[in-house]
Design a protein around this motif. Structure first.
Motif, PDB file in Angstrom:
ATOM      1  N   GLN A  14     -10.095  28.642 -22.886  1.00 33.13           N
ATOM      2  CA  GLN A  14     -10.088  27.481 -22.476  1.00 33.13           C
ATOM      3  C   GLN A  14     -10.750  26.108 -23.327  1.00 33.13           C
ATOM      4  O   GLN A  14     -10.331  25.204 -23.263  1.00 33.13           O
ATOM      5  CB  GLN A  14     -10.705  27.357 -21.034  1.00 33.13           C
ATOM      6  CG  GLN A  14     -10.806  26.085 -20.036  1.00 33.13           C
ATOM      7  CD  GLN A  14      -9.331  26.049 -19.400  1.00 33.13           C
ATOM      8  OE1 GLN A  14      -8.354  25.684 -20.087  1.00 33.13           O
ATOM      9  NE2 GLN A  14      -9.381  26.653 -18.234  1.00 33.13           N
ATOM     10  N   LEU A  18      -8.931  22.638 -24.575  1.00 31.99           N
ATOM     11  CA  LEU A  18      -9.484  21.357 -24.682  1.00 31.99           C
ATOM     12  C   LEU A  18      -9.753  20.414 -25.695  1.00 31.99           C
ATOM     13  O   LEU A  18      -9.566  19.270 -25.780  1.00 31.99           O
ATOM     14  CB  LEU A  18     -10.365  21.536 -23.405  1.00 31.99           C
ATOM     15  CG  LEU A  18     -10.185  21.823 -21.902  1.00 31.99           C
ATOM     16  CD1 LEU A  18     -11.590  22.105 -21.126  1.00 31.99           C
ATOM     17  CD2 LEU A  18      -9.262  21.187 -21.447  1.00 31.99           C
ATOM     18  N   CYS A  59     -10.323  13.328 -16.863  1.00 29.27           N
ATOM     19  CA  CYS A  59      -9.140  14.176 -17.297  1.00 29.27           C
ATOM     20  C   CYS A  59      -9.451  15.728 -18.044  1.00 29.27           C
ATOM     21  O   CYS A  59      -8.540  16.659 -17.420  1.00 29.27           O
ATOM     22  CB  CYS A  59      -7.989  13.221 -18.205  1.00 29.27           C
ATOM     23  SG  CYS A  59      -7.463  11.747 -17.327  1.00 29.27           S
ATOM     24  N   LEU A  63      -8.290  19.178 -16.205  1.00 31.14           N
ATOM     25  CA  LEU A  63      -7.521  20.122 -16.588  1.00 31.14           C
ATOM     26  C   LEU A  63      -8.092  21.724 -16.607  1.00 31.14           C
ATOM     27  O   LEU A  63      -7.529  22.634 -16.602  1.00 31.14           O
ATOM     28  CB  LEU A  63      -7.335  19.812 -18.260  1.00 31.14           C
ATOM     29  CG  LEU A  63      -6.467  18.550 -18.420  1.00 31.14           C
ATOM     30  CD1 LEU A  63      -6.172  18.414 -19.748  1.00 31.14           C
ATOM     31  CD2 LEU A  63      -5.032  18.775 -17.797  1.00 31.14           C
ATOM     32  N   TRP A  64      -9.567  21.675 -16.444  1.00 34.44           N
ATOM     33  CA  TRP A  64     -10.120  23.026 -16.120  1.00 34.44           C
ATOM     34  C   TRP A  64      -9.480  23.734 -14.959  1.00 34.44           C
ATOM     35  O   TRP A  64      -9.350  25.114 -15.024  1.00 34.44           O
ATOM     36  CB  TRP A  64     -11.565  22.789 -15.976  1.00 34.44           C
ATOM     37  CG  TRP A  64     -12.234  24.272 -16.114  1.00 34.44           C
ATOM     38  CD1 TRP A  64     -12.672  25.157 -15.117  1.00 34.44           C
ATOM     39  CD2 TRP A  64     -12.839  24.779 -17.480  1.00 34.44           C
ATOM     40  NE1 TRP A  64     -13.244  26.120 -15.827  1.00 34.44           N
ATOM     41  CE2 TRP A  64     -13.479  25.875 -17.219  1.00 34.44           C
ATOM     42  CE3 TRP A  64     -12.997  24.193 -18.777  1.00 34.44           C
ATOM     43  CZ2 TRP A  64     -14.202  26.472 -18.073  1.00 34.44           C
ATOM     44  CZ3 TRP A  64     -13.624  24.991 -19.693  1.00 34.44           C
ATOM     45  CH2 TRP A  64     -14.248  26.058 -19.230  1.00 34.44           C
ATOM     46  N   ARG A  66      -6.324  23.467 -13.870  1.00 30.96           N
ATOM     47  CA  ARG A  66      -4.726  23.048 -14.055  1.00 30.96           C
ATOM     48  C   ARG A  66      -3.943  24.617 -13.892  1.00 30.96           C
ATOM     49  O   ARG A  66      -2.715  24.244 -13.296  1.00 30.96           O
ATOM     50  CB  ARG A  66      -4.208  22.781 -15.497  1.00 30.96           C
ATOM     51  CG  ARG A  66      -4.552  23.948 -16.507  1.00 30.96           C
ATOM     52  CD  ARG A  66      -4.303  23.143 -17.962  1.00 30.96           C
ATOM     53  NE  ARG A  66      -4.225  23.908 -18.993  1.00 30.96           N
ATOM     54  CZ  ARG A  66      -5.415  24.583 -19.744  1.00 30.96           C
ATOM     55  NH1 ARG A  66      -6.610  23.802 -18.997  1.00 30.96           N
ATOM     56  NH2 ARG A  66      -5.416  25.264 -20.646  1.00 30.96           N
ATOM     57  N   VAL A  73      -2.855  18.583 -10.476  1.00 39.13           N
ATOM     58  CA  VAL A  73      -3.688  18.172 -11.792  1.00 39.13           C
ATOM     59  C   VAL A  73      -2.797  17.687 -12.667  1.00 39.13           C
ATOM     60  O   VAL A  73      -3.305  16.390 -13.091  1.00 39.13           O
ATOM     61  CB  VAL A  73      -4.433  19.482 -12.154  1.00 39.13           C
ATOM     62  CG1 VAL A  73      -5.058  19.031 -13.336  1.00 39.13           C
ATOM     63  CG2 VAL A  73      -5.483  20.188 -11.463  1.00 39.13           C
ATOM     64  N   VAL A  74      -1.806  18.097 -13.367  1.00 37.67           N
ATOM     65  CA  VAL A  74      -0.934  17.509 -14.255  1.00 37.67           C
ATOM     66  C   VAL A  74      -0.524  16.208 -13.979  1.00 37.67           C
ATOM     67  O   VAL A  74      -0.629  15.081 -14.525  1.00 37.67           O
ATOM     68  CB  VAL A  74       0.245  18.423 -14.604  1.00 37.67           C
ATOM     69  CG1 VAL A  74       1.172  17.736 -15.793  1.00 37.67           C
ATOM     70  CG2 VAL A  74      -0.283  19.877 -15.367  1.00 37.67           C
ATOM     71  N   VAL A  77      -3.588  13.856 -13.661  1.00 41.92           N
ATOM     72  CA  VAL A  77      -4.016  13.450 -15.299  1.00 41.92           C
ATOM     73  C   VAL A  77      -3.070  12.534 -16.021  1.00 41.92           C
ATOM     74  O   VAL A  77      -3.318  11.499 -16.736  1.00 41.92           O
ATOM     75  CB  VAL A  77      -4.103  14.813 -16.185  1.00 41.92           C
ATOM     76  CG1 VAL A  77      -4.508  14.421 -17.656  1.00 41.92           C
ATOM     77  CG2 VAL A  77      -5.391  15.324 -15.409  1.00 41.92           C
ATOM     78  N   ALA A  90      -4.864  14.868 -23.572  1.00 37.91           N
ATOM     79  CA  ALA A  90      -4.979  15.701 -22.410  1.00 37.91           C
ATOM     80  C   ALA A  90      -3.888  15.516 -21.310  1.00 37.91           C
ATOM     81  O   ALA A  90      -3.325  16.573 -20.710  1.00 37.91           O
ATOM     82  CB  ALA A  90      -6.058  15.099 -21.121  1.00 37.91           C
ATOM     83  N   GLY A  94      -1.462  18.929 -20.568  1.00 38.97           N
ATOM     84  CA  GLY A  94      -0.946  19.203 -18.963  1.00 38.97           C
ATOM     85  C   GLY A  94       0.333  19.505 -18.873  1.00 38.97           C
ATOM     86  O   GLY A  94       0.707  20.255 -18.415  1.00 38.97           O
ATOM     87  N   SER A  97       1.034  22.896 -20.392  1.00 31.77           N
ATOM     88  CA  SER A  97       0.654  23.923 -19.659  1.00 31.77           C
ATOM     89  C   SER A  97       1.552  24.097 -18.516  1.00 31.77           C
ATOM     90  O   SER A  97       1.938  25.061 -17.792  1.00 31.77           O
ATOM     91  CB  SER A  97      -0.514  23.665 -18.997  1.00 31.77           C
ATOM     92  OG  SER A  97      -1.200  24.623 -18.271  1.00 31.77           O
TER      93      SER A  97
END
Length: 394
Positions: A14, A18, A59, A63-64, A66, A73-74, A77, A90, A94, A97
């Motif tokens: 993770q 980031l 943001c 994302l932690w 997501r 979340v996406v 953000v 970020a 997203g 992901s």
């Protein structure tokens, strides 16, 4: 399209993702700072130094989670990143992901939000000198969003492929373990069946010899000694064979290969029966050597016939007939006359003829057994004996 639910990431995995998002946003943020410093835009210095990094930090923190709440979340953000240059990375992370999940509706919604948010991007910096042509304002977010989606879909496809290969490997390992266990169980059952046949024969001989000693008080010491030595020898052999089969059934390793008797061992079998007191004769007109499976089944047929004669017809005359040649059939017949004395009362398993019928059936033969007109009993098997290649070509 296939759904791909990504597993949770470890802390280190993770963290580097980031960090990559921060690295992608830093050039955009520094560009905004340079333009603010030279007065090319009307953005406040305080927002550049404090507000923009705080929004980016929020943001990145969002994302932690997501992978637990991917769409919410996406989208959040992506919307918030419109007011932060440093949060650009970020937003792209997203998108990547979310696209890795390969869900078309989610990807479409994220792209639309990304394109819409770009129309108001970097509002605190008074447009940052970006081109105002409408097609450019549409093309740039479509291009960046498309790249992010392409990368995410590729990551998701690769992840699914790796997972599929791992599952195939696990499945192959399970199948191999099942086949190995089945092979071991089959081999143990085969050895146990072989030992059952041998033990039944040995115990029947012991019972018959003991019955002779009990019903013949007129035997000479020499004859009695011969019978006693026969009982001791048969008992010892039976114990040795019982120890072998118990060892096979208890072990978890591959069972050892045991020697398999065949047609050429039948004379020794008849000698053992004669030493136990059976009156046995043999007529052998077999030409050639039959296949191992056929020869083994022939041997077990003769053994079962002698065992039944010793149990149920003590003192009878037993005649064994063997005939056959390649390209025809191997015929084996065991006929015993009526009993000359009362049966010894040895316990019967009840599976001798059933097991023999299974053996004969496995090699493609036919087994018959029935009482005869002279109050005797007949056990016969017709076993296939394929011809040699030279005979088949002729």
């Amino acid at each position: 399209m296939k759904t791909d639910l990504a597993p949770r990431l470890a802390g280190r995995q993770q963290a580097w993702r980031l960090a990559a998002a921060v690295a992608a946003g830093v050039p955009v943020w520094l560009t905004a700072g340079v333009l603010v410093h030279h007065g090319q835009v009307a953005g406040p210095h305080l927002w550049f130094r404090v507000g923009d990094p705080l929004v980016a930090l929020c943001c990145l923190t969002a994302l932690w989670w997501r992978r637990r709440f991917p769409l919410a979340v996406v989208l959040t953000v992506t919307l918030v990143s419109a007011v932060s240059a440093l949060a650009t990375g970020a937003a792209l992370l997203g998108m990547v992901s979310l696209s890795a999940r390969r869900r078309p509706l989610e990807i479409g919604a994220a792209v639309l939000v990304h394109v819409g948010a770009f129309q108001f991007a970097l509002a605190p910096y008074a447009a940052l000198g970006l081109p105002t042509v409408w097609w450019a304002q549409l093309l740039f977010p479509v291009l960046t969003g498309g790249i992010a989606v392409a990368v995410g879909v590729a990551v998701g496809a690769r992840r699914a492929e790796v997972r599929s290969l791992q599952e195939q490997a696990r499945s192959a390992e399970r199948e191999q373990s099942a086949r190995t266990a089945q092979a071991r169980a089959t081999e143990r059952n085969r050895i146990a069946r072989e030992m059952h046949d041998v033990l039944a024969h040995r115990i029947s001989l012991v019972a018959m010899q003991a019955a002779v000693l009990d019903h013949r008080p007129d035997l000479t010491p020499e004859d009695s000694g011969t019978l006693i030595r026969g009982i001791a020898q048969s008992s010892h052999q039976a114990l040795e064979e019982l120890r072998d089969v118990l060892g096979v059934l208890r072990t978890t390793a591959d069972p050892p290969e045991t020697s398999q008797p065949s047609v050429e061992n039948i004379p020794d079998l008849l000698d053992d029966a004669r030493s136990a007191g059976l009156d046995v004769t043999l007529t052998d007109s077999v030409t050639g050597t039959p296949p191992r499976s056929v020869g083994r089944t022939c041997y077990r047929t003769v053994q079962e016939g002698l065992t039944n004669a010793a149990k149920h017809a003590p003192g009878s005359r037993v005649h064994v007939v063997l005939e056959g040649k390649p390209g025809h059939a191997l015929a084996v017949t065991v006929h015993n006359s009526p009993a000359a004395a009362a049966p010894s009362g040895a316990p019967a398993s009840g599976f001798g003829l059933l097991g023999l019928a299974e053996r004969v059936s496995l090699v493609g033969g036919e087994l018959i057994h029935h009482p005869t007109a002279d109050d005797g009993y007949l056990l016969a098997a017709q076993l296939p004996w394929p011809g040699s290649r030279q005979e088949e070509s002729a």
